[in-house]
Scaffold this motif. Structure first.
Motif, PDB file in Angstrom:
ATOM      1  N   UNK A 293       0.845  -1.175   0.000  1.00  0.00           N
ATOM      2  CA  UNK A 293       0.000   0.000   0.000  1.00  0.00           C
ATOM      3  C   UNK A 293       0.888   1.234   0.000  1.00  0.00           C
ATOM      4  N   UNK A 294       0.436   2.321  -0.605  1.00  0.00           N
ATOM      5  CA  UNK A 294       1.302   3.494  -0.788  1.00  0.00           C
ATOM      6  C   UNK A 294       1.780   4.102   0.522  1.00  0.00           C
ATOM      7  N   UNK A 295       0.947   4.132   1.534  1.00  0.00           N
ATOM      8  CA  UNK A 295       1.388   4.664   2.826  1.00  0.00           C
ATOM      9  C   UNK A 295       2.455   3.752   3.429  1.00  0.00           C
ATOM     10  N   UNK A 296       2.317   2.445   3.232  1.00  0.00           N
ATOM     11  CA  UNK A 296       3.333   1.508   3.704  1.00  0.00           C
ATOM     12  C   UNK A 296       4.646   1.721   2.946  1.00  0.00           C
ATOM     13  N   UNK A 297       4.545   1.992   1.647  1.00  0.00           N
ATOM     14  CA  UNK A 297       5.745   2.288   0.849  1.00  0.00           C
ATOM     15  C   UNK A 297       6.468   3.517   1.399  1.00  0.00           C
ATOM     16  N   UNK A 298       5.714   4.575   1.619  1.00  0.00           N
ATOM     17  CA  UNK A 298       6.299   5.814   2.125  1.00  0.00           C
ATOM     18  C   UNK A 298       6.946   5.595   3.491  1.00  0.00           C
TER      19      UNK A 298
ATOM     20  N   UNK B  36      -6.814  -1.147   3.930  1.00  0.00           N
ATOM     21  CA  UNK B  36      -6.533  -0.462   5.202  1.00  0.00           C
ATOM     22  C   UNK B  36      -6.170   0.998   4.936  1.00  0.00           C
ATOM     23  N   UNK B  37      -6.900   1.912   5.527  1.00  0.00           N
ATOM     24  CA  UNK B  37      -6.687   3.339   5.275  1.00  0.00           C
ATOM     25  C   UNK B  37      -5.324   3.833   5.743  1.00  0.00           C
ATOM     26  N   UNK B  38      -4.729   3.147   6.712  1.00  0.00           N
ATOM     27  CA  UNK B  38      -3.424   3.587   7.207  1.00  0.00           C
ATOM     28  C   UNK B  38      -2.247   2.986   6.434  1.00  0.00           C
ATOM     29  N   UNK B  39      -2.551   2.085   5.509  1.00  0.00           N
ATOM     30  CA  UNK B  39      -1.524   1.485   4.670  1.00  0.00           C
ATOM     31  C   UNK B  39      -1.676   1.858   3.197  1.00  0.00           C
ATOM     32  N   UNK B  40      -2.910   2.114   2.794  1.00  0.00           N
ATOM     33  CA  UNK B  40      -3.207   2.198   1.366  1.00  0.00           C
ATOM     34  C   UNK B  40      -4.214   3.317   1.069  1.00  0.00           C
ATOM     35  N   UNK B  41      -3.896   4.214   0.130  1.00  0.00           N
ATOM     36  CA  UNK B  41      -4.826   5.301  -0.205  1.00  0.00           C
ATOM     37  C   UNK B  41      -6.213   4.819  -0.644  1.00  0.00           C
TER      38      UNK B  41
ATOM     39  N   UNK C  70     -12.021  -8.466   6.531  1.00  0.00           N
ATOM     40  CA  UNK C  70     -12.522  -7.856   5.291  1.00  0.00           C
ATOM     41  C   UNK C  70     -11.711  -6.609   4.908  1.00  0.00           C
ATOM     42  N   UNK C  71     -10.746  -6.242   5.745  1.00  0.00           N
ATOM     43  CA  UNK C  71      -9.872  -5.109   5.468  1.00  0.00           C
ATOM     44  C   UNK C  71      -8.498  -5.650   5.070  1.00  0.00           C
ATOM     45  N   UNK C  72      -8.085  -5.355   3.849  1.00  0.00           N
ATOM     46  CA  UNK C  72      -6.858  -5.907   3.270  1.00  0.00           C
ATOM     47  C   UNK C  72      -5.722  -4.877   3.285  1.00  0.00           C
ATOM     48  N   UNK C  73      -4.497  -5.368   3.164  1.00  0.00           N
ATOM     49  CA  UNK C  73      -3.335  -4.480   3.248  1.00  0.00           C
ATOM     50  C   UNK C  73      -3.241  -3.510   2.078  1.00  0.00           C
ATOM     51  N   UNK C  74      -3.627  -3.960   0.876  1.00  0.00           N
ATOM     52  CA  UNK C  74      -3.546  -3.086  -0.296  1.00  0.00           C
ATOM     53  C   UNK C  74      -4.649  -3.436  -1.281  1.00  0.00           C
ATOM     54  N   UNK C  75      -4.948  -2.502  -2.180  1.00  0.00           N
ATOM     55  CA  UNK C  75      -6.081  -2.656  -3.087  1.00  0.00           C
ATOM     56  C   UNK C  75      -5.936  -3.862  -4.005  1.00  0.00           C
ATOM     57  N   UNK C  76      -4.702  -4.179  -4.403  1.00  0.00           N
ATOM     58  CA  UNK C  76      -4.512  -5.302  -5.322  1.00  0.00           C
ATOM     59  C   UNK C  76      -4.826  -6.648  -4.663  1.00  0.00           C
ATOM     60  N   UNK C  77      -4.869  -6.704  -3.322  1.00  0.00           N
ATOM     61  CA  UNK C  77      -5.248  -7.946  -2.639  1.00  0.00           C
ATOM     62  C   UNK C  77      -6.750  -8.202  -2.721  1.00  0.00           C
ATOM     63  N   UNK C  78      -7.519  -7.155  -2.928  1.00  0.00           N
ATOM     64  CA  UNK C  78      -8.975  -7.286  -2.919  1.00  0.00           C
ATOM     65  C   UNK C  78      -9.486  -8.134  -4.080  1.00  0.00           C
ATOM     66  N   UNK C  79      -8.836  -7.986  -5.252  1.00  0.00           N
ATOM     67  CA  UNK C  79      -9.244  -8.778  -6.406  1.00  0.00           C
ATOM     68  C   UNK C  79      -9.113 -10.264  -6.133  1.00  0.00           C
ATOM     69  N   UNK C  80      -8.017 -10.646  -5.481  1.00  0.00           N
ATOM     70  CA  UNK C  80      -7.820 -12.051  -5.125  1.00  0.00           C
ATOM     71  C   UNK C  80      -8.889 -12.509  -4.135  1.00  0.00           C
TER      72      UNK C  80
END
Length: 271
Positions: free
Chosen positions: A39-44, A118-123, A156-166
């Protein structure tokens, strides 16, 4: 010995970054590209904690302003935008009847499971919360935000948006709030939400500003308020880049006409 280029990027940008990586490797055959996504916030956060990268591509330019400029990044470049959609597949409960006018009712059914990041990890996570706030106003549904928020918790809350598709493809979720580009990358069906709530159109920027989310700040003791805004993606050279020459070459490729075509092919709207 092969040169190494290290790229840290938002999970939502997995496909366009991978496609651009293939292009630059054709130009520089001895180049070894290492990709990592979170997630972008995790990257930063990783960069702030000392992670060495050459390129940083995030799903919200505000993260550069608030967390990375000027200590870790001198400047950044906005290269595209997107929208939040409600993704699903043919096995999702209620999928045969869901529309842009009733999705919020479908999601409140007892047997339906939906997720977000997750809002604190991913925009995408805080943008989803903004969409819910705006939807409450747009549809005139008091307590809609609270109802959706209460039903979307825990696993139901995932670390990043790309995990949701899976999560949808594996049957763990019926629906997920995701970027259109990610939804298309997974080949999922989706409900297009009205422009006044999907954070896609700069013409509605003032309306989007009615939504806000409290997030963790630069330290665990700090909080910051994120205000609603049109979705944009940005890329930058890291100040601690070990291969600044190849990093600049990759940046130029992403911003070129060829790179912009790659972005468009992956579902983004290039700038």
């Amino acid at each position: 010995m092969a040169q190494v280029l290290t790229i840290l990027h938002a999970g939502a940008l997995r496909m366009p970054i991978a496609q651009c990586t293939k292009l630059i490797k054709k130009l520089y055959g001895d180049l070894d590209v290492k990709l990592e996504s979170y997630g972008s916030r995790a990257c930063a956060r990783q960069v702030r904690e000392g992670k060495s990268v050459d390129i940083l591509a995030l799903a919200d330019p505000v993260l550069f302003d608030k967390l990375l400029v000027p200590e870790y990044v001198a400047n950044y470049y906005i290269f595209g935008n997107d929208q939040i959609v409600l993704a699903y597949d043919e096995f999702s409960r209620g999928s045969e009847e869901i529309t842009a006018g009733n999705w919020f009712d479908i999601l409140q059914r007892e047997d339906v499971k939906f997720g977000r990041s997750d809002e604190n990890l991913d925009p995408c996570g805080y943008r989803t919360l903004m969409v819910w706030q705006l939807a409450e106003k747009y549809y005139g549904r008091p307590d809609l935000f609270a109802r959706l928020n209460d039903r979307c918790t825990g696993d139901k809350i995932y670390a990043k948006s790309s995990d949701l598709g899976s999560g949808i493809l594996e049957g763990k979720l019926d629906y997920a709030f995701s970027y259109l580009c990610v939804t298309k990358q997974f080949g999922l069906k989706y409900v297009t939400l009205p422009e006044r709530i999907n954070l896609s159109n700069p013409a509605h920027a003032a309306y989007y500003q009615q939504a806000s989310v409290a997030l963790k700040g630069k330290t665990a003791q700090e909080n910051t308020i994120q205000t609603g805004a049109p979705i944009e993606f940005a890329i930058a050279l890291s100040k601690n880049a070990e291969n600044p020459v190849m990093a600049k070459a990759f940046l130029d490729l992403v911003l070129s006409k060829q790179g912009q075509q790659v972005l468009e092919n992956c579902g983004l709207i290039p700038y």
